[in-house]
Motif scaffolding. Structure first.
Motif, PDB file in Angstrom:
ATOM      1  N   LEU A   1      19.456   2.704  -3.952  1.00 26.69           N
ATOM      2  CA  LEU A   1      19.455   3.498  -4.883  1.00 26.69           C
ATOM      3  C   LEU A   1      20.209   4.705  -4.214  1.00 26.69           C
ATOM      4  CD1 LEU A   1      16.304   3.173  -6.945  1.00 26.69           C
ATOM      5  CD2 LEU A   1      18.762   2.508  -7.616  1.00 26.69           C
ATOM      6  N   PRO A   2      21.006   5.575  -4.947  1.00 27.22           N
ATOM      7  CA  PRO A   2      21.449   6.714  -4.170  1.00 27.22           C
ATOM      8  C   PRO A   2      20.271   7.926  -4.045  1.00 27.22           C
ATOM      9  CG  PRO A   2      22.371   6.670  -6.198  1.00 27.22           C
ATOM     10  CD  PRO A   2      21.634   5.419  -6.054  1.00 27.22           C
ATOM     11  N   SER A   3      20.476   9.010  -3.133  1.00 30.81           N
ATOM     12  CA  SER A   3      19.402   9.788  -2.943  1.00 30.81           C
ATOM     13  C   SER A   3      19.375  10.535  -4.338  1.00 30.81           C
ATOM     14  CB  SER A   3      19.965  10.863  -1.854  1.00 30.81           C
ATOM     15  OG  SER A   3      19.912  10.271  -0.619  1.00 30.81           O
ATOM     16  N   THR A   4      20.310  10.609  -5.157  1.00 33.00           N
ATOM     17  CA  THR A   4      20.179  11.422  -6.517  1.00 33.00           C
ATOM     18  C   THR A   4      19.357  11.009  -7.357  1.00 33.00           C
ATOM     19  OG1 THR A   4      22.187  10.672  -7.031  1.00 33.00           O
ATOM     20  CG2 THR A   4      22.372  12.692  -5.999  1.00 33.00           C
ATOM     21  N   ALA A   5      18.912   9.512  -7.221  1.00 34.75           N
ATOM     22  CA  ALA A   5      18.312   8.606  -8.234  1.00 34.75           C
ATOM     23  C   ALA A   5      16.901   9.012  -8.358  1.00 34.75           C
ATOM     24  CB  ALA A   5      18.629   7.387  -8.339  1.00 34.75           C
ATOM     25  N   ALA A   6      16.450   9.564  -9.356  1.00 34.74           N
ATOM     26  CA  ALA A   6      14.916   9.521  -9.383  1.00 34.74           C
ATOM     27  C   ALA A   6      14.234   8.081 -10.093  1.00 34.74           C
ATOM     28  CB  ALA A   6      14.345  10.555 -10.590  1.00 34.74           C
ATOM     29  N   VAL A   7      13.274   7.645  -9.457  1.00 37.66           N
ATOM     30  CA  VAL A   7      12.812   6.283  -9.502  1.00 37.66           C
ATOM     31  C   VAL A   7      11.662   6.387 -10.730  1.00 37.66           C
ATOM     32  CG1 VAL A   7      12.055   4.224  -8.492  1.00 37.66           C
ATOM     33  CG2 VAL A   7      13.450   5.830  -7.389  1.00 37.66           C
ATOM     34  N   THR A   8      11.635   5.210 -11.452  1.00 37.94           N
ATOM     35  CA  THR A   8      10.729   5.030 -12.635  1.00 37.94           C
ATOM     36  C   THR A   8       9.401   4.744 -11.792  1.00 37.94           C
ATOM     37  OG1 THR A   8      12.105   4.784 -14.268  1.00 37.94           O
ATOM     38  CG2 THR A   8       9.905   3.780 -14.456  1.00 37.94           C
ATOM     39  N   ALA A   9       8.115   5.297 -12.314  1.00 39.24           N
ATOM     40  CA  ALA A   9       6.799   4.933 -11.579  1.00 39.24           C
ATOM     41  C   ALA A   9       6.406   3.526 -11.919  1.00 39.24           C
ATOM     42  CB  ALA A   9       6.052   5.875 -11.602  1.00 39.24           C
ATOM     43  N   PRO A  10       5.586   2.610 -11.421  1.00 38.53           N
ATOM     44  CA  PRO A  10       4.866   1.349 -12.174  1.00 38.53           C
ATOM     45  C   PRO A  10       4.018   1.930 -13.263  1.00 38.53           C
ATOM     46  CG  PRO A  10       4.956   1.184  -9.864  1.00 38.53           C
ATOM     47  CD  PRO A  10       5.235   2.485 -10.235  1.00 38.53           C
ATOM     48  N   THR A  11       3.934   0.949 -14.510  1.00 39.00           N
ATOM     49  CA  THR A  11       3.298   1.232 -15.236  1.00 39.00           C
ATOM     50  C   THR A  11       1.896   0.633 -15.344  1.00 39.00           C
ATOM     51  OG1 THR A  11       4.429  -0.093 -16.919  1.00 39.00           O
ATOM     52  CG2 THR A  11       4.908   2.320 -17.023  1.00 39.00           C
ATOM     53  N   THR A  12       1.983  -0.784 -14.743  1.00 39.02           N
ATOM     54  CA  THR A  12       0.796  -1.501 -14.972  1.00 39.02           C
ATOM     55  C   THR A  12      -0.041  -1.416 -13.627  1.00 39.02           C
ATOM     56  OG1 THR A  12       2.541  -3.405 -15.675  1.00 39.02           O
ATOM     57  CG2 THR A  12       0.352  -4.086 -14.767  1.00 39.02           C
ATOM     58  N   THR A  13      -1.384  -1.288 -13.632  1.00 39.18           N
ATOM     59  CA  THR A  13      -2.581  -0.946 -13.056  1.00 39.18           C
ATOM     60  C   THR A  13      -2.721  -2.244 -12.347  1.00 39.18           C
ATOM     61  OG1 THR A  13      -3.200   0.862 -14.375  1.00 39.18           O
ATOM     62  CG2 THR A  13      -4.661   0.062 -12.829  1.00 39.18           C
ATOM     63  N   PRO A  14      -2.703  -2.161 -11.059  1.00 38.36           N
ATOM     64  CA  PRO A  14      -3.348  -3.413 -10.403  1.00 38.36           C
ATOM     65  C   PRO A  14      -4.483  -3.904 -10.482  1.00 38.36           C
ATOM     66  CG  PRO A  14      -2.234  -1.813  -8.763  1.00 38.36           C
ATOM     67  CD  PRO A  14      -2.447  -0.929 -10.135  1.00 38.36           C
ATOM     68  N   GLY A  15      -4.925  -5.059 -10.548  1.00 33.69           N
ATOM     69  CA  GLY A  15      -6.012  -5.587 -10.820  1.00 33.69           C
ATOM     70  C   GLY A  15      -6.956  -5.603  -9.559  1.00 33.69           C
ATOM     71  N   THR A  16      -6.476  -6.288  -8.630  1.00 28.43           N
ATOM     72  CA  THR A  16      -7.090  -6.069  -7.193  1.00 28.43           C
ATOM     73  C   THR A  16      -6.080  -5.779  -6.062  1.00 28.43           C
ATOM     74  OG1 THR A  16      -6.716  -8.597  -6.816  1.00 28.43           O
ATOM     75  CG2 THR A  16      -8.821  -7.802  -7.792  1.00 28.43           C
ATOM     76  N   PHE A  17      -6.697  -5.339  -4.867  1.00 25.83           N
ATOM     77  CA  PHE A  17      -5.731  -5.070  -3.655  1.00 25.83           C
ATOM     78  C   PHE A  17      -6.116  -5.931  -2.717  1.00 25.83           C
ATOM     79  CE2 PHE A  17      -5.440  -1.129  -6.156  1.00 25.83           C
ATOM     80  CZ  PHE A  17      -4.365  -0.608  -5.707  1.00 25.83           C
ATOM     81  N   ALA A  18      -5.201  -6.198  -1.859  1.00 25.26           N
ATOM     82  CA  ALA A  18      -5.067  -6.990  -0.821  1.00 25.26           C
ATOM     83  C   ALA A  18      -5.100  -6.381   0.651  1.00 25.26           C
ATOM     84  CB  ALA A  18      -4.119  -8.310  -0.691  1.00 25.26           C
ATOM     85  N   TRP A  19      -5.817  -7.065   1.768  1.00 26.48           N
ATOM     86  CA  TRP A  19      -5.539  -6.202   3.013  1.00 26.48           C
ATOM     87  C   TRP A  19      -4.079  -6.295   3.230  1.00 26.48           C
ATOM     88  CZ3 TRP A  19      -9.240  -4.091   6.077  1.00 26.48           C
ATOM     89  CH2 TRP A  19     -10.670  -3.953   5.880  1.00 26.48           C
ATOM     90  N   PRO A  20      -3.533  -5.299   3.926  1.00 23.22           N
ATOM     91  CA  PRO A  20      -1.978  -5.251   4.444  1.00 23.22           C
ATOM     92  C   PRO A  20      -1.864  -6.157   5.685  1.00 23.22           C
ATOM     93  CG  PRO A  20      -3.149  -3.176   5.074  1.00 23.22           C
ATOM     94  CD  PRO A  20      -3.959  -4.043   3.937  1.00 23.22           C
ATOM     95  N   VAL A  21      -2.952  -6.467   6.638  1.00 21.92           N
ATOM     96  CA  VAL A  21      -2.959  -7.076   7.590  1.00 21.92           C
ATOM     97  C   VAL A  21      -4.130  -7.809   7.841  1.00 21.92           C
ATOM     98  CG1 VAL A  21      -1.106  -6.007   8.768  1.00 21.92           C
ATOM     99  CG2 VAL A  21      -3.261  -5.123   9.071  1.00 21.92           C
ATOM    100  N   ASP A  22      -4.466  -8.683   8.787  1.00 22.52           N
ATOM    101  CA  ASP A  22      -5.755  -9.350   9.185  1.00 22.52           C
ATOM    102  C   ASP A  22      -5.916  -9.124  10.618  1.00 22.52           C
ATOM    103  OD1 ASP A  22      -7.914 -10.778   9.466  1.00 22.52           O
ATOM    104  OD2 ASP A  22      -6.960 -12.815   9.841  1.00 22.52           O
ATOM    105  N   GLY A  23      -6.787  -7.698  10.709  1.00 20.60           N
ATOM    106  CA  GLY A  23      -6.943  -7.425  12.144  1.00 20.60           C
ATOM    107  C   GLY A  23      -8.345  -6.688  12.062  1.00 20.60           C
ATOM    108  N   ARG A  24      -8.624  -5.943  13.462  1.00 23.01           N
ATOM    109  CA  ARG A  24      -9.940  -5.352  13.385  1.00 23.01           C
ATOM    110  C   ARG A  24      -9.905  -3.980  13.011  1.00 23.01           C
ATOM    111  NH1 ARG A  24     -11.780  -2.301  17.644  1.00 23.01           N
ATOM    112  NH2 ARG A  24     -10.102  -2.475  18.770  1.00 23.01           N
ATOM    113  N   LEU A  25     -10.935  -3.672  12.122  1.00 22.74           N
ATOM    114  CA  LEU A  25     -10.893  -2.187  11.769  1.00 22.74           C
ATOM    115  C   LEU A  25     -11.298  -1.404  12.883  1.00 22.74           C
ATOM    116  CD1 LEU A  25     -11.022  -0.242   9.301  1.00 22.74           C
ATOM    117  CD2 LEU A  25     -13.693  -0.853   9.087  1.00 22.74           C
ATOM    118  N   TYR A  26     -10.434  -0.495  13.239  1.00 22.30           N
ATOM    119  CA  TYR A  26     -10.590   0.457  14.423  1.00 22.30           C
ATOM    120  C   TYR A  26     -11.026   1.854  14.198  1.00 22.30           C
ATOM    121  CZ  TYR A  26      -8.253   3.194  18.324  1.00 22.30           C
ATOM    122  OH  TYR A  26      -8.324   3.974  19.366  1.00 22.30           O
ATOM    123  N   LYS A  27     -10.387   2.416  12.926  1.00 25.29           N
ATOM    124  CA  LYS A  27     -11.071   3.755  12.564  1.00 25.29           C
ATOM    125  C   LYS A  27     -11.457   3.439  11.122  1.00 25.29           C
ATOM    126  CE  LYS A  27      -9.283   6.829  16.122  1.00 25.29           C
ATOM    127  NZ  LYS A  27      -8.442   8.042  16.422  1.00 25.29           N
TER     128      LYS A  27
END
Length: 369
Positions: free
Chosen positions: A231-257
Motif C-alpha cells: 500500500l502507498p504511504s498515502t493510504a490510511a488502513v482500515t482497523a480490524p473489527t473482530t476482537t481476538p478470542g485468545t492470544f498466542a505466545w509469539p515465540v517459545d523462549g525464556r521470560l527474561y524481563k
C-alpha cells in the motif's frame, strides 16, 4: 528452557547478523540486490518469477543490522507538514438561519470539533438559530491530504499525545482533509531542526498519529493479504473489527524481563523473551500490520499489529521484518525473525500488548506455560 549463546559478544553477534543479512539479500535478491524505496515507488510491484507465493523477494537495510521488505517511506516521512497554524482569538458567534457547525468553523477559523466541545454539543452537533456559541481561541492547523499526526507534531515541536488530548481525538485516529487541529501551547522553538529535535517517536504516536489524512468522505483502504501488494504511504488502513478470542505466545523462549518497573526504576511496557538469533516470531492473533520499521528508539526492528476491540501487539528487537504495513496476518503467521537490535543485550523478543492507548501485562492475556 532455551539456552542463549552469548560467547561471541555484542560486536561479534552484530557482525554475524550483518553477514547473515548480506547473505540473505544475495540469495533472495539475486543479482539485482535490494530494491530501493523512493517517493515514486510502485504500490503494486511485479512478483519475481522464481519466488514462491508470499515469499519475500528481497530485503533492504533498516539500520542497526535490521532488514525489511522494500516499501515506501512512512507517511510522516513522505508528507512533511509546514507549521502555518492560524491563531484565532477567543470570541462568540450567534447562530443565523442556515448556519452549520462546519460553516461557522470556516467563518471563524476555529475547528468545528473544538467549537462542539467548548459548547458541550453532543453528536450530531445540532445548533439552533439565535444560539450563542463560544469560539475557543488558539492556534489551528488545517490538515492537508496525506498529513499525519506525527508530522504535525514534529512541525510544531509539540508532543502528539498533547494534541490528541487537546482535540479529544479517538479511534480510529484518522484525520480528514480540511479538519482544523488545535495546537496546544504558545511559543514554538525557533528553527525546524529544533522543532524536530523536540519530538520523539513512540508506539502511542504510531497508533494514534501514524495514519495519513484522507478526504472527508473517503474510506480507508482494506488490508491486503500478501506482502507483495504494498500500500502507498498515502493510504490510511482500515482497523480490524473482530476482537481476538485468545492470544498466542509469539515465540517459545525464556521470560527474561517482566512487565512494569524494573529494579533500576526503568519501566518496561511489555515483556522480554530470550530466544536464539533468527527465531521465527509469530503473530499473537489475527490482525492488520500498522507499522514495520526501526524508527522507535531502543526497540530496533519492530512490527506493530492492530487487532479488533482496540487491542494492539508489538514485537521488537527483530533482525528481519517479513511483513508490510497494511497486511492482514493470521494468528501464528511468521512476521519477523528475532535479533538483538535496538537496546537488546542478547537475542530476544520485546512483546507488548495495548488496550487502546494503555500498555497491559501480556501475561494476563497469554496462556499459562
Amino acid at each position: 528452557m532455551v539456552k542463549i549463546a552469548v560467547g561471541m559478544g555484542r560486536k561479534g553477534a552484530a557482525m554475524g547478523l550483518r553477514l547473515r543479512g548480506a547473505l540473505a539479500m544475495f540469495v533472495l535478491g539475486g543479482a539485482g540486490g535490494c530494491i530501493p524505496a523512493s517517493p515514486g515507488y510502485d504500490p503494486l510491484p511485479p512478483a519475481p518469477p522464481v519466488a514462491a507465493p508470499d515469499t519475500p523477494a528481497a530485503t533492504k537495510p533498516q539500520g542497526d543490522g535490521v532488514t525489511a521488505l522494500p516499501s515506501p517511506p512512512p507517511a510522516w516521512e513522505a508528507r512533511r507538514v509546514v507549521a502555518n497554524a492560524r491563531t484565532i482569538p477567543e470570541g462568540s458567534y450567534v447562530v443565523r438561519p442556515g448556519d452549520t457547525l462546519r460553516g461557522i468553523a470556516n467563518t471563524t477559523g476555529a475547528g468545528s470539533e473544538a467549537i462542539a466541545r467548548a459548547n458541550l454539543l453532543p453528536a450530531p452537533f445540532t445548533i439552533r438559530t439565535g444560539q450563542r456559541l463560544t469560539i475557543p481561541g488558539g492556534r489551528y492547523h488545517t490538515v492537508h491530504e496525506g498529513e499525519t499526526g506525527i508530522a504535525i507534531a514534529r512541525a510544531y515541536g509539540v508532543d502528539w499525545s498533547r494534541i490528541v488530548t487537546a482535540n479529544g481525538l479517538n479511534e480510529p485516529y484518522i484525520l480528514r482533509t480540511g479538519q482544523r487541529i488545535l495546537i496546544p501551547g504558545d511559543a514554538m522553538p525557533r528553527s525546524a531542526a529544533e522543532r524536530a529535535a523536540a519530538f520523539r517517536l513512540d508506539i502511542d504516536d504510531i497508533l494514534t498519529g501514524g495514519e495519513p489524512a484522507i478526504k472527508p468522505n473517503e474510506k480507508p483502504a482494506v488490508a491486503v493479504t500478501s506482502p507483495r501488494r504494498v500500500l502507498p504511504s498515502t493510504a490510511a488502513v482500515t482497523a480490524p473489527t473482530t476482537t481476538p478470542g485468545t492470544f498466542a505466545w509469539p515465540v517459545d523462549g525464556r521470560l527474561y524481563k517482566r512487565f512494569g518497573a524494573g529494579a533500576s526504576g526503568e519501566r518496561n511496557d511489555g515483556i522480554k523473551i530470550a530466544v536464539p538469533m533468527d527465531t521465527p516470531i509469530g503473530a499473537a492473533a489475527d490482525g492488520t500490520v500498522a507499522y514495520v520499521g526501526s524508527g522507535v528508539p531502543g526497540l530496533g526492528g519492530v512490527v506493530i499489529v492492530r487487532h479488533g476491540g482496540g487491542l494492539t501487539t508489538v514485537y521488537g528487537h527483530a533482525s528481519q521484518l517479513l511483513v508490510q504495513r497494511g497486511q492482514a496476518v493470521k494468528k501464528g503467521q511468521k512476521i519477523a525473525l528475532s535479533g538483538d537490535s535496538g537496546f537488546a543485550d542478547r537475542p530476544m523478543v520485546h512483546f507488548e500488548m495495548r488496550s487502546g492507548r494503555t500498555p497491559v501485562d501480556p501475561l494476563t492475556r497469554l496462556p499459562r506455560r
